[in-house]
Scaffold this motif. Structure first.
Motif, PDB file in Angstrom:
ATOM      1  N   PRO A 126      -5.417  -3.197  -8.830  1.00 12.03           N
ATOM      2  CA  PRO A 126      -5.059  -2.070  -7.977  1.00 12.03           C
ATOM      3  C   PRO A 126      -6.101  -0.956  -8.022  1.00 12.03           C
ATOM      4  CG  PRO A 126      -3.857  -1.926 -10.035  1.00 12.03           C
ATOM      5  CD  PRO A 126      -4.675  -3.187 -10.101  1.00 12.03           C
ATOM      6  N   ALA A 127      -6.115  -0.142  -6.985  1.00  9.27           N
ATOM      7  CA  ALA A 127      -7.102   0.916  -6.916  1.00  9.27           C
ATOM      8  C   ALA A 127      -6.558   2.119  -6.146  1.00  9.27           C
ATOM      9  CB  ALA A 127      -8.371   0.403  -6.236  1.00  9.27           C
ATOM     10  N   GLY A 137       4.706  -2.045  -7.973  1.00  9.26           N
ATOM     11  CA  GLY A 137       3.945  -3.191  -7.482  1.00  9.26           C
ATOM     12  C   GLY A 137       2.927  -2.876  -6.403  1.00  9.26           C
ATOM     13  N   PHE A 138       2.477  -1.623  -6.333  1.00  7.65           N
ATOM     14  CA  PHE A 138       1.458  -1.289  -5.332  1.00  7.65           C
ATOM     15  C   PHE A 138       0.095  -1.883  -5.722  1.00  7.65           C
ATOM     16  CE2 PHE A 138       4.412   2.321  -4.449  1.00  7.65           C
ATOM     17  CZ  PHE A 138       4.617   2.045  -3.106  1.00  7.65           C
ATOM     18  N   ASP A 139      -0.631  -2.344  -4.708  1.00 14.97           N
ATOM     19  CA  ASP A 139      -1.996  -2.835  -4.919  1.00 14.97           C
ATOM     20  C   ASP A 139      -3.017  -1.734  -4.653  1.00 14.97           C
ATOM     21  OD1 ASP A 139      -1.353  -5.733  -5.243  1.00 14.97           O
ATOM     22  OD2 ASP A 139      -0.547  -5.421  -3.224  1.00 14.97           O
ATOM     23  N   LEU A 140      -2.638  -0.821  -3.775  1.00 10.47           N
ATOM     24  CA  LEU A 140      -3.584   0.184  -3.302  1.00 10.47           C
ATOM     25  C   LEU A 140      -2.819   1.485  -3.040  1.00 10.47           C
ATOM     26  CD1 LEU A 140      -6.623  -0.149  -2.614  1.00 10.47           C
ATOM     27  CD2 LEU A 140      -5.959  -0.640  -0.262  1.00 10.47           C
ATOM     28  N   VAL A 141      -3.439   2.598  -3.406  1.00  7.78           N
ATOM     29  CA  VAL A 141      -2.915   3.913  -3.024  1.00  7.78           C
ATOM     30  C   VAL A 141      -3.995   4.578  -2.191  1.00  7.78           C
ATOM     31  CG1 VAL A 141      -2.004   6.120  -3.798  1.00  7.78           C
ATOM     32  CG2 VAL A 141      -1.709   4.101  -5.224  1.00  7.78           C
ATOM     33  N   ILE A 142      -3.634   5.064  -1.003  1.00  6.89           N
ATOM     34  CA  ILE A 142      -4.635   5.701  -0.142  1.00  6.89           C
ATOM     35  C   ILE A 142      -4.253   7.162   0.100  1.00  6.89           C
ATOM     36  CG2 ILE A 142      -5.904   5.560   2.033  1.00  6.89           C
ATOM     37  CD1 ILE A 142      -5.263   2.662   2.256  1.00  6.89           C
ATOM     38  N   VAL A 144       3.489  -0.914   4.097  1.00  9.18           N
ATOM     39  CA  VAL A 144       2.959   0.422   3.859  1.00  9.18           C
ATOM     40  C   VAL A 144       4.118   1.360   3.518  1.00  9.18           C
ATOM     41  CG1 VAL A 144       1.760   2.403   4.868  1.00  9.18           C
ATOM     42  CG2 VAL A 144       1.024   0.078   5.435  1.00  9.18           C
ATOM     43  N   VAL A 145       4.019   1.996   2.364  1.00  8.25           N
ATOM     44  CA  VAL A 145       5.046   2.942   1.932  1.00  8.25           C
ATOM     45  C   VAL A 145       4.416   4.329   1.896  1.00  8.25           C
ATOM     46  CG1 VAL A 145       6.672   3.572   0.106  1.00  8.25           C
ATOM     47  CG2 VAL A 145       6.097   1.156   0.489  1.00  8.25           C
ATOM     48  N   ILE A 154       0.838  -1.205   0.000  1.00  7.24           N
ATOM     49  CA  ILE A 154       0.000   0.000   0.000  1.00  7.24           C
ATOM     50  C   ILE A 154       0.873   1.256   0.000  1.00  7.24           C
ATOM     51  CG2 ILE A 154      -1.806   1.280   1.211  1.00  7.24           C
ATOM     52  CD1 ILE A 154      -2.658  -1.285   2.570  1.00  7.24           C
ATOM     53  N   ALA A 155       0.585   2.167  -0.892  1.00  4.36           N
ATOM     54  CA  ALA A 155       1.199   3.500  -0.853  1.00  4.36           C
ATOM     55  C   ALA A 155       0.211   4.450  -0.174  1.00  4.36           C
ATOM     56  CB  ALA A 155       1.503   3.982  -2.267  1.00  4.36           C
ATOM     57  N   VAL A 156       0.699   5.249   0.761  1.00  4.76           N
ATOM     58  CA  VAL A 156      -0.143   6.292   1.354  1.00  4.76           C
ATOM     59  C   VAL A 156       0.468   7.636   0.968  1.00  4.76           C
ATOM     60  CG1 VAL A 156      -1.167   7.248   3.424  1.00  4.76           C
ATOM     61  CG2 VAL A 156      -0.632   4.832   3.334  1.00  4.76           C
ATOM     62  N   CYS A 157      -0.304   8.462   0.282  1.00  6.85           N
ATOM     63  CA  CYS A 157       0.195   9.776  -0.117  1.00  6.85           C
ATOM     64  C   CYS A 157      -0.140  10.784   0.981  1.00  6.85           C
ATOM     65  CB  CYS A 157      -0.439  10.211  -1.429  1.00  6.85           C
ATOM     66  SG  CYS A 157       0.094   9.181  -2.794  1.00  6.85           S
TER      67      CYS A 157
END
Lengths: 259, 316
Positions: free
Chosen positions: A172-173, A110-115, A57-58, A3-6
């Motif tokens: 991914p979403a 390779g992220f599955d999700l960006v939040i 979590v990145v 997961i990437a968190v911006c």
């Protein structure tokens, strides 16, 4: 799940904000920088998803040097590593360029999700998550008050004017969250100490694969022509209730033709 | 006269007031052309659009266009832009509207301005930023200006014309239908006007003290036909649902009349209501910063002042 968190560093919510007269950009020096409040909920939600289902979590940010404080904050809450896009050329970037930089920093890892948090407290545009979804070509599930991942599918409740819509998509979403989704944790002492040793990758604009002329104030597709402080409001009438406060208010509203 | 696209915003199938405001603004710039996404563009809809000066409405009703949030609407506006080469695209500044504007800006390569409170004939947008403390004039400098406009920014003015519907062919992008709406849940509304559209908003804060306390706020709101709002303190305490929260992390409202009861007026709250035309305050604490914004303020207990006001209104 990766997961990437911006996150975004913004002037403290409680501080008076102002524009810099020389280039019409937000004065980020005159106030303390803090993590945008709604982004704390995004970090929390990512941590909860990983705690429940495994993964990493990145935390991803774009901003000046001092924005690294906000990356550290997310790491001290429990994120595993960070990516900080920092480059003088980014100063004055509009939402269009910001979304391009973030999409480039995210794609291919390779992220599955960006939040995201659904809005920053400084610009308050609420457009970057949708723009990043558009650029990545991923499903957009924004304004979530609930997020659930089951296998390769993500489901959210999207807040609407009249209630909420349940929206689902395959990963991914891109997800954005509203503040009622959870209660962000405070970094523990242990978390703060651990954060100091966690890796943070810094990227220049060129490192993301974008051309520096495509970002920053000179590449912005909108421009401020002028600005002014709102003239202070003329002092109104204030009365102390002596048993007839409601009647006096009614008289005022009547004079103003509201009733 | 160039065309100006106006995205029609609907609730329960009927056209929202914000759309009539956008059509009024669009007439300053050029010829308003409405864009309708989905089914239901019937004679009543055409009559309303025509009443506010839309000469035509492009109807995008492709299969699945309303099954996914936001993205298909941006596809429809991109198709409408390619067809009409408009001078500007005007969209209501709702959560959905701003996201549509954002995707459209990326899609067609145009600049975007959100939360305008006015747009001039030469496309200078006025924004009220930093909680209403600063007024900014901005322009889009590249591409077709895409501007979202806050509700209640202009008074809708009729300019009756005949509005004809034309089908708009839209090919949805593959990524636009990845997210599917699988259910819609309607929260109890109580028949009050929508917060961001209401001419009058009555809000309660920490001073209301409990969920039950909101009954006096609701009674005043109903006597005025107003919407009910809540400060963050009241929403966080669980006294009133978050969707009615006014402030920096909630809704931004700009009604003709805003009545703040038991709200101290922290920046968090002021950011969401400072541009209201007339502000009335009821608060026990004479030092509360909200009084700085008040056109009329009463220092007193809201549980005596507000019910008395409600009674006076009912009597008049």
């Amino acid at each position: 799940m990766k997961i990437a968190v911006c996150v975004k560093q913004v002037p403290d919510t409680w501080a008076e904000k102002r524009l810099r007269p020389e280039d019409f950009t937000l004065d980020r020096e005159s106030a303390d920088g803090v993590m945008n409040e709604l982004d704390e909920y995004a970090v929390e939600e990512a941590l909860k998803l990983v705690e429940a289902g495994g993964g990493e979590v990145v935390v991803v940010t774009m901003g000046p040097e001092r924005a690294s404080e906000t990356v550290r904050k997310a790491l001290s809450m429990g994120a595993d590593s960070g990516i900080h896009v920092v480059d003088d050329a980014l100063h004055g970037s509009d939402a269009i360029a910001t979304s391009a930089v973030l999409a480039k920093a995210i794609e291919g890892r390779g992220f599955d999700l960006v939040i995201f948090g659904s809005e920053s407290t400084d610009a308050r545009m609420s457009v970057v998550p949708a723009m990043v979804a558009e650029r990545l070509g991923w499903a957009q599930l924004t304004f979530a008050q609930r997020v659930e991942v089951a296998g390769s599918e993500v489901s959210i409740d999207r807040v609407t004017e009249i209630g909420y819509d349940t929206v689902t998509a395959a990963l991914p979403a891109v997800v954005s969250v509203v503040e009622k989704i959870n209660e962000p944790r405070y970094p523990s002492f242990k978390g703060i100490m651990a954060a100091k040793k966690k890796p943070v990758e810094t990227l220049s604009v060129a490192d993301t694969g974008l051309d520096a002329v495509a970002v920053g104030a000179s590449a912005a597709w909108s421009a401020v022509a002028d600005f002014a402080a709102r003239p202070p409001k003329a002092a109104g009438t204030v009365v102390t209730d002596e048993g007839d406060g409601g009647v006096k208010l009614a008289t005022f509203l009547c004079e103003q033709k509201f009733i | 006269m160039p065309d100006v696209l106006v995205l029609v915003d609907k609730a329960d199938g009927s056209i929202k007031k914000s759309t009539t405001e956008l059509l009024t603004l669009a007439r300053r710039i050029g010829t308003p052309v409405a864009v309708w996404v989905g089914a239901g563009c019937d004679d009543a809809a055409l009559a309303t659009l025509g009443e506010f000066g839309a000469s035509s409405v492009l109807v995008a009703d492709a299969d699945g266009i309303t099954d996914s949030p936001v993205a298909p609407v941006a596809d429809a506006l991109a198709a409408a832009s390619a067809q009409t080469r408009p001078a500007a695209v005007l969209i209501a500044s709702t959560a959905d509207g701003k996201e549509v504007a954002g995707r459209l800006a990326v899609k067609v390569g145009s600049g975007i301005i959100t939360d305008a409170v006015d747009v001039s004939a030469d496309l200078v947008a006025t924004q009220s930023v930093f909680g209403g403390s600063t007024v900014v004039h901005s322009t889009v400098t590249f591409g077709t200006p895409i501007i979202t406009v806050r509700g209640n920014s202009v008074a809708p003015e009729a300019a009756t014309t005949t509005c004809a519907a034309t089908p708009l062919a839209v090919t949805l992008s593959p990524s636009s239908t990845l997210a599917r709406i699988t259910g819609t849940t309607v929260a109890a509304k109580g028949g009050r006007p929508e917060l961001t559209e209401a001419a009058i908003v009555v809000s309660g804060g920490r001073g209301v003290g409990s969920a039950d306390g909101f009954a006096v706020i609701e009674a005043l709101a109903d006597s005025l036909g107003a919407a009910v709002g809540a400060s963050r303190a009241a929403a966080d305490a669980g006294w009133y649902p978050h969707q009615y929260q006014v402030g920096q992390t909630g809704k931004t409202v700009s009604p003709q009349l805003y009545i703040a009861s038991g709200i101290s007026g922290a920046i968090q709250h002021r950011a969401g209501m400072q541009t209201s035309k007339t502000i009335v305050v009821v608060n026990k604490d004479p030092e509360a910063p909200i009084f700085e914004l008040a056109d009329y303020g009463v220092v007193g207990d809201l549980f005596t002042v507000v019910p008395q006001l409600t009674e006076e209104i009912k009597r008049s």
